[in-house]
Write a protein that holds these residues in place. Structure first.
Motif, PDB file in Angstrom:
ATOM      1  N   GLU B  72      19.962  70.104  68.732  1.00 41.47           N
ATOM      2  CA  GLU B  72      19.144  70.073  69.881  1.00 41.47           C
ATOM      3  C   GLU B  72      20.136  70.998  70.963  1.00 41.47           C
ATOM      4  OE1 GLU B  72      17.115  65.529  69.625  1.00 41.47           O
ATOM      5  OE2 GLU B  72      18.983  65.668  70.893  1.00 41.47           O
ATOM      6  N   VAL B  74      21.121  74.021  73.781  1.00 38.06           N
ATOM      7  CA  VAL B  74      20.703  74.939  74.982  1.00 38.06           C
ATOM      8  C   VAL B  74      21.954  75.801  75.049  1.00 38.06           C
ATOM      9  CG1 VAL B  74      20.394  75.094  77.464  1.00 38.06           C
ATOM     10  CG2 VAL B  74      19.164  73.270  76.137  1.00 38.06           C
ATOM     11  N   ARG B  76      23.827  79.991  76.100  1.00 35.98           N
ATOM     12  CA  ARG B  76      23.479  81.048  76.990  1.00 35.98           C
ATOM     13  C   ARG B  76      23.720  82.426  76.159  1.00 35.98           C
ATOM     14  NH1 ARG B  76      22.455  81.800  82.083  1.00 35.98           N
ATOM     15  NH2 ARG B  76      23.312  79.685  82.574  1.00 35.98           N
ATOM     16  N   VAL B  92      19.403  81.667  79.349  1.00 34.61           N
ATOM     17  CA  VAL B  92      19.138  80.628  78.608  1.00 34.61           C
ATOM     18  C   VAL B  92      18.336  80.420  77.383  1.00 34.61           C
ATOM     19  CG1 VAL B  92      18.928  78.118  79.007  1.00 34.61           C
ATOM     20  CG2 VAL B  92      19.746  79.688  80.728  1.00 34.61           C
ATOM     21  N   ALA B  94      17.315  78.143  73.893  1.00 33.38           N
ATOM     22  CA  ALA B  94      17.142  76.861  73.214  1.00 33.38           C
ATOM     23  C   ALA B  94      16.959  76.989  71.607  1.00 33.38           C
ATOM     24  CB  ALA B  94      16.320  75.855  73.803  1.00 33.38           C
ATOM     25  N   HIS B 152      12.773  80.077  74.969  1.00 37.39           N
ATOM     26  CA  HIS B 152      13.334  80.322  76.348  1.00 37.39           C
ATOM     27  C   HIS B 152      13.454  78.881  77.074  1.00 37.39           C
ATOM     28  CE1 HIS B 152      14.119  84.547  76.811  1.00 37.39           C
ATOM     29  NE2 HIS B 152      12.867  84.941  76.185  1.00 37.39           N
ATOM     30  N   VAL B 153      14.165  78.507  77.820  1.00 37.24           N
ATOM     31  CA  VAL B 153      13.984  77.093  78.609  1.00 37.24           C
ATOM     32  C   VAL B 153      13.523  77.559  79.911  1.00 37.24           C
ATOM     33  CG1 VAL B 153      15.276  75.314  79.562  1.00 37.24           C
ATOM     34  CG2 VAL B 153      15.937  76.444  77.380  1.00 37.24           C
ATOM     35  N   LEU B 159      19.306  71.610  82.184  1.00 37.23           N
ATOM     36  CA  LEU B 159      19.553  72.003  80.877  1.00 37.23           C
ATOM     37  C   LEU B 159      20.210  71.027  80.002  1.00 37.23           C
ATOM     38  CD1 LEU B 159      21.316  75.550  81.733  1.00 37.23           C
ATOM     39  CD2 LEU B 159      18.894  74.986  81.158  1.00 37.23           C
ATOM     40  N   ALA B 162      17.424  69.077  79.021  1.00 37.45           N
ATOM     41  CA  ALA B 162      16.218  69.717  78.151  1.00 37.45           C
ATOM     42  C   ALA B 162      16.814  69.773  76.542  1.00 37.45           C
ATOM     43  CB  ALA B 162      16.195  71.343  78.895  1.00 37.45           C
ATOM     44  N   ALA B 163      18.013  69.959  76.430  1.00 34.53           N
ATOM     45  CA  ALA B 163      18.502  69.867  74.938  1.00 34.53           C
ATOM     46  C   ALA B 163      17.773  68.928  74.082  1.00 34.53           C
ATOM     47  CB  ALA B 163      20.089  69.570  74.874  1.00 34.53           C
ATOM     48  N   LEU B 166      14.403  69.646  72.377  1.00 31.43           N
ATOM     49  CA  LEU B 166      14.259  70.552  70.816  1.00 31.43           C
ATOM     50  C   LEU B 166      14.169  69.790  69.650  1.00 31.43           C
ATOM     51  CD1 LEU B 166      14.186  73.797  71.257  1.00 31.43           C
ATOM     52  CD2 LEU B 166      15.167  72.606  73.351  1.00 31.43           C
ATOM     53  N   THR B 320      12.283  65.722  81.297  1.00 34.01           N
ATOM     54  CA  THR B 320      13.369  65.926  80.473  1.00 34.01           C
ATOM     55  C   THR B 320      13.874  64.550  79.878  1.00 34.01           C
ATOM     56  OG1 THR B 320      14.785  65.833  82.379  1.00 34.01           O
ATOM     57  CG2 THR B 320      14.392  68.114  81.606  1.00 34.01           C
TER      58      THR B 320
END
Lengths: 355, 355
Positions: B72, B74, B76, B92, B94, B152-153, B159, B162-163, B166, B320
């Protein structure tokens, strides 16, 4: 106060074979048939199939003893109630696994009474919704039920072979239709017995490409003769591996717990295995489902709408069960042979034999 | 013979946390990141969620040790291969549970690579399809994968939160969509943990009427705060009975074997329970399926098409994960607390913490 006294129908004493207690042999016994209600159809039993469920019912599943089993019934109408519109004395009639339901829930309104949310009244060992009496099955000289749950047997069907359609037949037909088996679908049928042999015939007639799955090499020729395009021996890992991700739908008719994980792997993405045999539990690795979003389902018999459709389909395609007809005095022997899987493929009792 | 010698990229040594052997603690370790291929995206990891699967993988499920878990992710983007069109350094990015697949089977062609018939290449503990090397996950300073499996996130998503989308997020979203959860459907979510809390948020955002099922009275308030319309305590027979024949779909996120029969009875006719937790086995009575043609299914993560759709959906609805952010040196403590269900609702490692 001046009205005439009610004129009760004379009670009718019906000869039958009953399990007097759990795990007992079936023995001659008799019971009183209820008075005819306005919606009732009374009939003399011609043929009654012996279903694997009957073995469970006279054993651990049974509730009310003495119990008269039998829910694959073909009979001849003897009498109809005043409100009956669909049957007349002399008609051939068929009765399956249920004789009533709540008639009001969503499944009942849709003609799917086997899924009645209150539970359908089973043809035997059930409790009548009107008077609370125990229902009696087809191992008897006569029976009675509301016409909603009675079916016409289309012309041309052998009556002995038609009896098993009322449970084994509809129990296979309903899931085959629900899961949209037809031309272009690949179907597996696991277990080539009372249900499975009809599953093969029905799936083939529906236009599917059909594989029989069996653990018994001696059943291969029979399965091909019944309409299977090919046969997979379930104890042969290579044969199973060659069928990975192949089937849209599998109808599993085996009534004992058996390894499902190798069979699940033969289903395609989003495929379903429908287990009809009510085993003790499912011997399956959850990962085998997750890998291809597969499902295990089960289904129970079928409603009146679909049963009528099934009977018409069977008449159109000339499908009946392959049966071994026995006499009433041979019931116990037949039950014992059924328990030992020694029948090709269904026992049917000729209830008039010896008359 | 006169061509210039190939100019290999310099090997890059990546700091990571790895299980050096089965059932061991995670320890600082390093590995060499492969050379950039034309389709590759290389990235520095910003956040990596800790998934319950990681506990299984560093234990019985793992194959290749030392193992760097984490799927999972995220990050760069630091570098892109010559053929990459969708990412540029600074983006960014993922990455979820897989980094490659056969790309040719029907599921792959449909963007459902998690159901690749050859098996997708997992983000860690997998074998690279090109050079056979062991794949390494997100508990590392950097990673690399083909852009097909990078996402793409969307702007606006936290962030760290958001991980977990995934894996936990897509694993819930995919079955909710497949079984058509939306306005007018009643959905149950069993287990209010890393997956379940996202299942509640997603089902609610999809427009369904949502019930949380939990065995923990102390989770009731949290479930309501997450969006459940109501909560059923799974050890309360009366609460379960009141929900008989209610749900179209149940998302079961519990990762241990638990009694499914009482929960199955809350499904409507033709309802499905999708078990995501890969328990050892299903503790369920086949009869509870037969009574209403119910199904047990399972599904695995989701493909690239649906993952992109899920991320857009989460951005639109502001979804999220509720996360507890930990430092890399706290990984073992977090893994132990996860094993004890002591997290609300997901651990995420800030891989740059302490820089």
């Amino acid at each position: 106060m001046s009205s005439l006294p009610a004129q009760p129908s004379p009670l009718r004493t019906i000869s039958a074979h009953a399990a007097l207690d759990r795990d007992g042999q079936l023995e001659p016994w008799s019971f009183e048939l209820r008075d005819l209600r306005p919606g009732d159809v009374a009939y003399d039993v011609l043929y009654a199939g012996i279903c694997h469920t009957d073995l469970h019912m006279v054993g651990p599943w049974g509730r009310h003893f003495p119990m008269v089993p039998g829910h694959e019934i073909v009979g001849r109408v003897t009498e109809v109630g005043s409100a009956v519109t669909g049957f007349a004395p002399g008609d051939v009639v068929a009765v399956g696994t249920m004789v009533d339901s709540c008639r009001e829930c969503a499944p009942c309104v849709a003609g799917m009474e086997s899924y009645c949310e209150q539970g359908p009244t089973t043809t035997y060992d059930g409790l009548d919704r009107v008077d609370g009496s125990v229902t009696r099955g087809g191992f008897a000289r006569s029976g009675i039920c509301d016409e909603r749950f009675a079916h016409h047997v289309p012309d041309g069907l052998d009556l002995a072979g038609a009896a098993p359609l009322l449970c084994a037949g509809i129990t296979c037909y309903s899931p085959l239709r629900h899961w949209k088996v037809g031309p272009g679908t690949r179907v597996g049928v696991v277990g080539i017995g009372g249900l499975g042999h009809l599953g093969l015939k029905l799936a083939r007639a529906l236009g599917a490409e059909v594989t029989a799955f069996t653990s018994s090499p001696e059943k291969v020729d029979g399965a091909l003769a019944l309409g299977a395009h090919d046969v997979v021996l379930t104890r042969d890992e290579e044969q199973l591996a060659a069928k990975a991700n192949t089937y849209d739908f599998i109808l599993d008719t085996v009534s004992t717990t058996h390894p499902l994980t190798p069979i699940m792997s033969t289903l395609k993405l989003d495929g379903t295995l429908c287990s009809l045999g009510i085993p003790d539990h499912f011997d399956v690795a959850p990962m085998s489902l997750a890998m291809a979003r597969r499902s295990i389902a089960s289904s129970g018999s079928g409603g009146t709408r679909e049963t009528a459709e099934m009977l018409a389909f069977c008449a159109e395609h000339g499908i009946t069960a392959d049966v071994e007809v026995v006499k009433p005095e041979e019931i116990n022997e037949a039950m014992a042979r059924l328990a030992a899987n020694d029948v090709a493929y269904r026992f049917v009792i000729d209830m008039r034999a010896g008359d």
